[in-house]
Design an enzyme around this catalytic site. Structure first.
Site, PDB file in Angstrom:
ATOM      1  N   ASP A  59       1.017  -1.000   0.008  1.00  0.00           N
ATOM      2  CA  ASP A  59      -0.025   0.103   0.012  1.00  0.00           C
ATOM      3  C   ASP A  59       0.858   1.192  -0.094  1.00  0.00           C
ATOM      4  OD1 ASP A  59       0.915  -0.052   2.278  1.00  0.00           O
ATOM      5  OD2 ASP A  59      -1.092   0.245   3.464  1.00  0.00           O
ATOM      6  N   SER A  60       2.148   1.032   0.149  1.00  0.00           N
ATOM      7  CA  SER A  60       2.916   2.241  -0.345  1.00  0.00           C
ATOM      8  C   SER A  60       2.826   2.762  -1.681  1.00  0.00           C
ATOM      9  CB  SER A  60       4.592   1.833  -0.082  1.00  0.00           C
ATOM     10  OG  SER A  60       4.740   0.782  -0.792  1.00  0.00           O
ATOM     11  N   ASP A  98      -1.271  -6.132  -0.071  1.00  0.00           N
ATOM     12  CA  ASP A  98      -1.222  -5.706   1.115  1.00  0.00           C
ATOM     13  C   ASP A  98      -2.557  -5.059   1.310  1.00  0.00           C
ATOM     14  OD1 ASP A  98      -0.038  -4.682   3.128  1.00  0.00           O
ATOM     15  OD2 ASP A  98       1.127  -3.150   2.264  1.00  0.00           O
ATOM     16  N   LYS A 128      -1.123  -9.425   3.290  1.00  0.00           N
ATOM     17  CA  LYS A 128      -0.333  -8.867   4.203  1.00  0.00           C
ATOM     18  C   LYS A 128      -1.335  -8.073   4.987  1.00  0.00           C
ATOM     19  CE  LYS A 128       2.955  -5.623   3.895  1.00  0.00           C
ATOM     20  NZ  LYS A 128       2.598  -4.602   4.953  1.00  0.00           N
ATOM     21  N   GLU A 130      -1.422  -5.289   8.787  1.00  0.00           N
ATOM     22  CA  GLU A 130      -0.789  -4.411   9.714  1.00  0.00           C
ATOM     23  C   GLU A 130      -1.256  -4.970  11.132  1.00  0.00           C
ATOM     24  OE1 GLU A 130      -0.131  -0.527   8.825  1.00  0.00           O
ATOM     25  OE2 GLU A 130       0.745  -0.981   6.828  1.00  0.00           O
ATOM     26  N   GLU A 197       9.272  -3.486  10.792  1.00  0.00           N
ATOM     27  CA  GLU A 197       9.738  -2.245   9.821  1.00  0.00           C
ATOM     28  C   GLU A 197      10.160  -1.469  11.227  1.00  0.00           C
ATOM     29  OE1 GLU A 197       7.044  -0.691   7.233  1.00  0.00           O
ATOM     30  OE2 GLU A 197       8.215   1.302   7.171  1.00  0.00           O
TER      31      GLU A 197
HETATM   32  O1  KIV Z   1       3.396  -1.013   1.676  1.00  0.00           O
HETATM   33  C1  KIV Z   1       4.723  -1.518   1.673  1.00  0.00           C
HETATM   34  O2  KIV Z   1       5.365  -1.286   0.680  1.00  0.00           O
HETATM   35  C2  KIV Z   1       5.096  -2.462   2.765  1.00  0.00           C
HETATM   36  C3  KIV Z   1       6.556  -2.687   2.639  1.00  0.00           C
HETATM   37  C4  KIV Z   1       7.188  -1.616   3.403  1.00  0.00           C
HETATM   38  C5  KIV Z   1       6.650  -4.005   3.573  1.00  0.00           C
HETATM   39  O3  KIV Z   1       4.141  -2.745   3.639  1.00  0.00           O
END
Ligand code: KIV
Length: 295
Positions: A59-60, A98, A128, A130, A197
């Site tokens: 989600d970056s 994510d 993934k 959080e 992280e």
């Molecule tokens: O969103 C992302 O790119 C991430 C990585 C930094 C692990 O969660």
């Protein structure tokens, strides 16, 4: 001195598809795991052909592709749009989607439904999310639906407002203890791996040793079972800021600027297009055309 040759894993015949099981086996063999993000077909193709083990549609994307200040605004539909492109490019790496902000926090039902969308509509093989022990019910339910889950602890960007900024975590004894307990809870709930992280290297190393599942670090030192970076950070493509823990392997933003300036200059000076970029027409056809015009 000549530059050492770099061999790419483009001879795909000898490569094996990476699965959650092969990641676990890598940890058991003490073989470091490489993970990178991708957001579209070309970036997925590049990381996959280079031989990365895990490709994350992170989600970056909200920040490095869509230009938002944080990861919070990106939606599930936007993530799916990008993950489909990544799935078309990444064939060997394990593909992880994510779960974006608010796609899994409101209810366990939402969490399972959105995780399922990644597999059904996004071409992903795992998801993934959080958070620590508060995510255990959602993780259990997603895993129960047959979907592998990767956890994410430490600096969790979706909680940036609660954390008071993008800052390192678990720097005191109490927070370190809580983080270890969260990691153990995630493993117990069925996560196949976790990302740590921006936490102290010695804590990340201890957690990596205590857990049986692979621990992938970002800003968490060399003692993890693997490493992940945001691809656009390590390529120098995202220029707004670079976290301290990023190693920039090249400066693609600068490269793009150079190429674009050269193009503008070529257009202005009429050096582009050159004959090799131009469609030609046989002389006789051209003459016939002119003759017809005059008739
Ligand atoms: O969103 C992302 O790119 C991430 C990585 C930094 C692990 O969660």
């Amino acid at each position: 001195m000549s530059t050492p040759a770099i061999t790419f894993n483009t001879t795909q015949t000898t490569r094996k598809k990476i699965t959650t099981l092969s990641l676990r086996q890598k940890k058991e063999r003490n073989e470091p795991i490489s993970m990178l993000t991708a957001y579209d077909y070309p970036s997925a193709l590049a990381v996959d052909q280079a031989g990365v083990d895990v490709v994350l549609v992170g989600d970056s994307l909200a920040m490095v592709v869509l230009g938002y200040e944080t990861t919070l605004p990106v939606t599930m539909d936007e993530m799916l749009h990008h993950s489909r492109a990544v799935a078309r490019g990444a064939k060997f790496a394990l593909r992880v989607g994510d779960l974006p902000f608010m796609s899994y926090q409101v209810s366990v039902e939402d969490a399972v439904r959105n995780a399922g969308r990644y597999l059904q509509q996004g071409g992903m093989e795992a998801v993934k999310l959080e958070g620590g022990r508060e995510r255990v019910p959602a993780i259990r339910a997603i895993v129960g639906a047959g979907i592998p889950v990767m956890g994410h602890l430490g600096l969790t960007p979706q909680s940036v407002n609660q954390l008071g900024g993008f800052r390192p975590q678990a720097k005191n004894a109490l927070a370190a203890r809580q983080l270890l307990e969260d990691a153990l809870a995630l493993e117990e709930a069925g996560c196949f791996a976790i990302v740590l992280e921006s936490i102290p290297a010695r804590l990340a190393e201890l957690i990596s040793k205590r857990l049986h599942i692979p621990v992938i670090g970002i800003g968490a030192g060399p003692g993890c079972d693997g490493q992940v970076l945001v691809t656009y950070d390590m390529l120098g493509l995202f220029d707004r800021f670079t976290p301290k823990f990023v190693k920039k392997y090249t400066n693609l933003h600068g490269e793009m600027q150079r190429a674009i300036l050269a193009y503008i200059d070529d257009v202005k000076t009429r050096h582009f297009p050159a004959p090799e970029h131009t469609v030609s027409m046989p002389e006789d056809e051209w003459n016939e055309f002119l003759h017809d015009l005059e008739a």
